[in-house]
Design a protein around this motif. Structure first.
Motif, PDB file in Angstrom:
ATOM      1  N   GLN A   1       0.634  -1.202   0.086  1.00 23.87           N
ATOM      2  CA  GLN A   1       0.109  -0.081  -0.007  1.00 23.87           C
ATOM      3  C   GLN A   1       0.876   1.093   0.059  1.00 23.87           C
ATOM      4  O   GLN A   1       0.438   2.635   0.048  1.00 23.87           O
ATOM      5  CB  GLN A   1      -0.840  -0.053   1.355  1.00 23.87           C
ATOM      6  CG  GLN A   1      -2.027   1.062   1.105  1.00 23.87           C
ATOM      7  CD  GLN A   1      -2.842   0.976   2.542  1.00 23.87           C
ATOM      8  OE1 GLN A   1      -2.674   0.224   3.477  1.00 23.87           O
ATOM      9  NE2 GLN A   1      -3.994   1.566   2.326  1.00 23.87           N
ATOM     10  N   GLY A   2       2.226   1.150  -0.175  1.00 22.73           N
ATOM     11  CA  GLY A   2       3.185   2.337   0.050  1.00 22.73           C
ATOM     12  C   GLY A   2       2.917   3.404  -0.815  1.00 22.73           C
ATOM     13  O   GLY A   2       3.078   4.382  -0.633  1.00 22.73           O
ATOM     14  N   PHE A   3       2.627   3.038  -2.425  1.00 19.73           N
ATOM     15  CA  PHE A   3       2.548   4.154  -3.251  1.00 19.73           C
ATOM     16  C   PHE A   3       1.096   4.929  -2.849  1.00 19.73           C
ATOM     17  O   PHE A   3       1.110   6.302  -3.147  1.00 19.73           O
ATOM     18  CB  PHE A   3       2.470   3.415  -4.579  1.00 19.73           C
ATOM     19  CG  PHE A   3       2.812   4.429  -5.385  1.00 19.73           C
ATOM     20  CD1 PHE A   3       4.255   5.132  -5.657  1.00 19.73           C
ATOM     21  CD2 PHE A   3       1.771   4.977  -6.552  1.00 19.73           C
ATOM     22  CE1 PHE A   3       4.423   5.992  -6.644  1.00 19.73           C
ATOM     23  CE2 PHE A   3       2.234   5.621  -7.499  1.00 19.73           C
ATOM     24  CZ  PHE A   3       3.676   6.460  -7.480  1.00 19.73           C
ATOM     25  N   VAL A   4       0.289   4.275  -2.217  1.00 22.30           N
ATOM     26  CA  VAL A   4      -1.097   4.746  -1.814  1.00 22.30           C
ATOM     27  C   VAL A   4      -0.656   5.928  -0.868  1.00 22.30           C
ATOM     28  O   VAL A   4      -1.383   7.173  -0.792  1.00 22.30           O
ATOM     29  CB  VAL A   4      -2.268   4.021  -1.856  1.00 22.30           C
ATOM     30  CG1 VAL A   4      -3.537   4.601  -0.994  1.00 22.30           C
ATOM     31  CG2 VAL A   4      -2.781   3.183  -2.861  1.00 22.30           C
ATOM     32  N   VAL A   5       0.241   5.419   0.151  1.00 25.11           N
ATOM     33  CA  VAL A   5       0.609   6.317   1.472  1.00 25.11           C
ATOM     34  C   VAL A   5       1.481   7.505   0.760  1.00 25.11           C
ATOM     35  O   VAL A   5       1.062   8.631   1.214  1.00 25.11           O
ATOM     36  CB  VAL A   5       1.180   5.428   2.175  1.00 25.11           C
ATOM     37  CG1 VAL A   5       1.725   6.219   3.486  1.00 25.11           C
ATOM     38  CG2 VAL A   5       0.754   4.545   2.909  1.00 25.11           C
ATOM     39  N   ALA A   6       2.253   7.440  -0.042  1.00 26.93           N
ATOM     40  CA  ALA A   6       2.856   8.410  -0.664  1.00 26.93           C
ATOM     41  C   ALA A   6       2.366   9.363  -1.298  1.00 26.93           C
ATOM     42  O   ALA A   6       2.367  10.625  -1.073  1.00 26.93           O
ATOM     43  CB  ALA A   6       3.914   7.688  -1.537  1.00 26.93           C
ATOM     44  N   LEU A   7       1.264   8.642  -2.403  1.00 26.89           N
ATOM     45  CA  LEU A   7       0.535  10.045  -3.156  1.00 26.89           C
ATOM     46  C   LEU A   7      -0.428  10.716  -2.200  1.00 26.89           C
ATOM     47  O   LEU A   7      -0.536  11.888  -2.431  1.00 26.89           O
ATOM     48  CB  LEU A   7      -0.317   9.053  -4.182  1.00 26.89           C
ATOM     49  CG  LEU A   7       0.511   8.546  -5.333  1.00 26.89           C
ATOM     50  CD1 LEU A   7      -0.517   7.861  -6.085  1.00 26.89           C
ATOM     51  CD2 LEU A   7       1.252   9.670  -6.008  1.00 26.89           C
ATOM     52  N   SER A   8      -0.997   9.876  -1.002  1.00 33.24           N
ATOM     53  CA  SER A   8      -1.768  10.906  -0.278  1.00 33.24           C
ATOM     54  C   SER A   8      -1.162  11.950   0.457  1.00 33.24           C
ATOM     55  O   SER A   8      -1.991  12.967   0.864  1.00 33.24           O
ATOM     56  CB  SER A   8      -2.527   9.883   0.794  1.00 33.24           C
ATOM     57  OG  SER A   8      -1.531   9.331   1.936  1.00 33.24           O
ATOM     58  N   ALA A   9       0.130  11.733   0.920  1.00 29.37           N
ATOM     59  CA  ALA A   9       0.871  12.566   1.692  1.00 29.37           C
ATOM     60  C   ALA A   9       1.235  13.882   0.726  1.00 29.37           C
ATOM     61  O   ALA A   9       1.527  14.978   1.086  1.00 29.37           O
ATOM     62  CB  ALA A   9       2.113  12.150   2.341  1.00 29.37           C
ATOM     63  N   LEU A  10       1.535  13.431  -0.507  1.00 32.59           N
ATOM     64  CA  LEU A  10       2.197  14.585  -1.526  1.00 32.59           C
ATOM     65  C   LEU A  10       1.209  15.533  -1.893  1.00 32.59           C
ATOM     66  O   LEU A  10       1.699  16.688  -2.350  1.00 32.59           O
ATOM     67  CB  LEU A  10       2.521  13.626  -2.973  1.00 32.59           C
ATOM     68  CG  LEU A  10       3.985  12.797  -2.582  1.00 32.59           C
ATOM     69  CD1 LEU A  10       4.386  12.344  -4.055  1.00 32.59           C
ATOM     70  CD2 LEU A  10       5.224  13.762  -2.066  1.00 32.59           C
ATOM     71  N   ALA A  11      -0.027  15.274  -2.130  1.00 32.57           N
ATOM     72  CA  ALA A  11      -0.997  16.345  -2.460  1.00 32.57           C
ATOM     73  C   ALA A  11      -0.966  17.437  -1.260  1.00 32.57           C
ATOM     74  O   ALA A  11      -0.858  18.635  -1.467  1.00 32.57           O
ATOM     75  CB  ALA A  11      -2.270  15.785  -2.553  1.00 32.57           C
TER      76      ALA A  11
END
Length: 392
Positions: free
Chosen positions: A239-249
């Protein structure tokens, strides 16, 4: 001729508590940050004591729940705090944004037990965080990262090997939110981990020699058999890429706020110079060409601030905001580059010397067009949201 001065920024704060909070931030910025910001940047001296003070003052966990030591403040308020800090020192403003980004995975994807164990120290215990996504061969294409985490035994520890690049607070952070590959290629094979800053096998390369922000260490981080316990996996495996994208916005909004802060500081400096410097028997502020430049600078700053706060309110309302965050990051950082360049021009030869802060603002503004996704990537994000993915 009547006396005029820089007009205070009109803040759109929802509560009396928020107004008191911003007054505290301004006091800290004026007393503890601004006086030594230029000297610290020139000497490459990281102001760790400032972050300790911000943590003690409850300013490093503003958008997170109060039950874990946060401030329960909306992003609309938090971003105006970041702007104030960045106007005094970009190292402090951007560092606050990076720390907030590093806490995001635990706050949003951690279990109740993980949040209770880690967040109080992260938000108000004097710790400083960093975010580890980019790699030497995976910058804009973050899904291509190669750092790997392998599991020992069925439910044992994770062992992480690889290198991260362009890490703000690299080598001095107390914890790292790190993304590593736990499965096959592509975004679905990535997981997120909370790594202690003193983990055996974790080391930092020499800091990069940068154009600006010389007092904010940016390094490569080497993970050589770094072992973390199974309970430091954040979210589900893969799930890490979802975690990363949610933080980047959200992180892009922090960078936009930093850009507005730097631009405002440059405008204030230019304003003071034009009011006091005389040529041909008149203050520079009397010359129409220069007055028009200041008007354009102020307009760009106000437009960027409005765009930024609109995106923040969408986030606070639980509505989609990724496109608006990309727009804010794109517009505000481009505006900061234009405004700081114009400020140097308005100060003439003085602006080109290190005796005046506008040359530092211009050097610092450049990096904001690059970090948290380059502005070319922001245009891709915006266009994809408007038109759908490219047919290819």
């Amino acid at each position: 001729m009547p006396e005029f001065g820089p007009q205070p920024v009109e803040r759109q704060l929802p509560t009396e508590e928020a107004r008191d909070l911003l007054a505290l931030v301004r006091e800290i910025a004026q007393r503890e940050i601004r006086p030594t910001a230029g000297e610290d940047e020139h000497a490459g001296r990281f102001p760790r004591q400032v972050f300790t003070l911000l943590s003690e003052s409850g300013l490093l966990g503003l958008p997170y729940p109060v039950e874990y030591g946060g401030g329960d403040q909306p992003y609309e308020v938090y971003l105006q705090v970041v702007e104030e800090l960045a106007s005094a020192s970009l190292t402090v403003g951007l560092g606050t944004s990076v720390h907030t980004l590093a806490c995001h995975a635990v706050a949003e994807f951690g279990t109740k037990e993980q949040r209770a164990e880690h967040l109080p120290a992260m938000l108000g215990g004097g710790l400083l965080g960093a975010y580890c996504l980019s790699e030497p061969a995976a910058g804009s294409d973050a899904a291509a990262l190669r750092m790997r985490a392998t599991r020992e035994g069925g439910a044992g520890d994770w062992v992480i090997d690889g290198t991260k690049a362009w890490i703000t607070h690299g080598g001095i952070a107390d914890f790292y939110t790190a993304l590593a590959r736990t499965g096959g290629g592509g975004p679905r094979g990535i997981s997120a981990f909370l790594v202690p800053g003193d983990a055996p096998g974790l080391s930092a390369a020499a800091p990069e020699r940068k154009m600006g922000m010389k007092n904010s260490p940016t390094t490569q981080l080497h993970f050589d058999g770094v072992r973390v316990s199974a309970d430091r996996l954040l979210g589900e495996e893969g799930q890490g890429f979802v975690v990363a994208l949610s933080a980047l916005a959200s992180g892009r909004l922090g960078i936009a706020a930093c850009a507005v802060g730097v631009a405002q500081a440059a405008l204030d400096e230019a304003h003071a110079h034009l009011r006091t410097r005389q040529q041909f028997g008149s203050p520079l502020a009397d010359f129409q060409g220069l007055r028009f430049m200041v008007a354009d600078m102020a307009t760009q700053i106000e437009a960027g601030r409005s765009l930024l706060l609109t995106a923040a309110r969408l986030r606070d309302a639980g509505l989609p905001f990724a496109r608006q965050a990309a727009m804010a990051k794109l517009f505000c950082t481009d505006a900061a580059m234009r405004v700081t360049t114009d400020a140097v021009q308005l100060l003439g030869g003085y602006g080109y010397t290190a005796d005046f802060p506008v040359e530092r603002y211009m050097r610092e503004a450049k990096v904001l067009q690059i970090v948290e996704g380059t502005n070319q990537i922001q245009r891709m994000v915006i266009a994809r949201d408007l038109l759908g993915p490219e047919s290819r």
